[in-house]
Design a protein around this motif. Structure first.
Motif: not given
Lengths: 115, 113
Positions: A35, B50, A33, B97-98, B35, A95-103, A50
């Protein structure tokens, strides 16, 4: 590791004209994703637009649109009919595809709109 | 109104002192982030969480600590070990959610004097 690059530290445009801000990124993921965030002089970050990598159609929000080139890993923001209120820092983010991925943010482009 | 609140807006600290920046949200978001913003460097991730009672280091966690005892709160402590703490700090939150939007507070400007 994913990276986001904004190569234009500063740009300027005259009111009512169109300006394009550049952003490139690097990733090995197939879905992700992207943005664009705006930070006006008040420093309040606001989401502008986005894009999901799986969607081929470029996202549009009123005067703001993107040119998403997946193969080139490019995600530029076009602002049409620029207004004085568009003066701000603009940050591209990934941001990657996983919920845990960082922005992950780029270094930003400072846009000045002149009357 | 729902939102994310950072306090104080401006903070001054003497060298060698720890200081805690507050971040509270009433958006019922699971994820929260801190940040650091410096001129020409964009936003760099310090810590993120999270879920309550769990958090992970970001890219520049050295000299910082966090806690997440409540869903609504994610305070950041800048310790004396942080060598260059003068900066603008932004807190953000989002639903899981990504593809979701991150909502930001108005920031805290920390100056070491």
């Amino acid at each position: 590791a994913q990276t986001v690059t904004q190569s234009q530290p500063e740009m300027s445009v005259q009111e009512a004209e169109t300006v394009t801000l550049s952003c490139t990124y690097d990733t090995s993921e197939s879905n992700y994703y992207l943005f664009w965030y705006k930070q006006p002089p008040s420093r309040q970050m606001i989401l502008v637009i986005r894009q999901e990598a799986y969607k081929q159609q470029n996202a549009t929000e009123n005067r703001f649109s993107v040119n998403f080139q997946k193969a080139a890993k490019s995600f530029s923001l076009k602002i049409s009919d620029s207004q004085l209120g568009d003066t701000a820092m603009y940050f591209c983010a990934f941001r990657g595809p996983y919920n845990t991925d960082k922005l992950i943010f780029g270094t930003g482009t400072r846009l000045q709109v002149f009357p | 109104d729902g939102g994310i609140t950072q306090s104080p807006k401006y903070l001054f600290r003497k060298e060698g002192q720890n200081v805690t920046l507050s971040c509270e949200q009433n958006l019922n978001h699971d994820a929260m982030y801190w940040y650091r913003q410096d001129p020409g460097q964009g936003l760099r991730l310090i810590y993120y969480s999270q879920i309550v009672n769990d958090f992970q280091k970001g890219d520049i966690a050295e000299g910082y600590s966090v806690s997440r005892e409540k869903k609504e709160s994610f305070p950041l402590t800048v310790t004396s070990a942080q060598k260059n703490p003068t900066a603008f700090y932004l807190c953000a939150s989002s639903v899981q959610g990504a593809d979701t939007e991150a909502f930001f507070g108005q920031g805290t400007r920390l100056t070491v004097v």
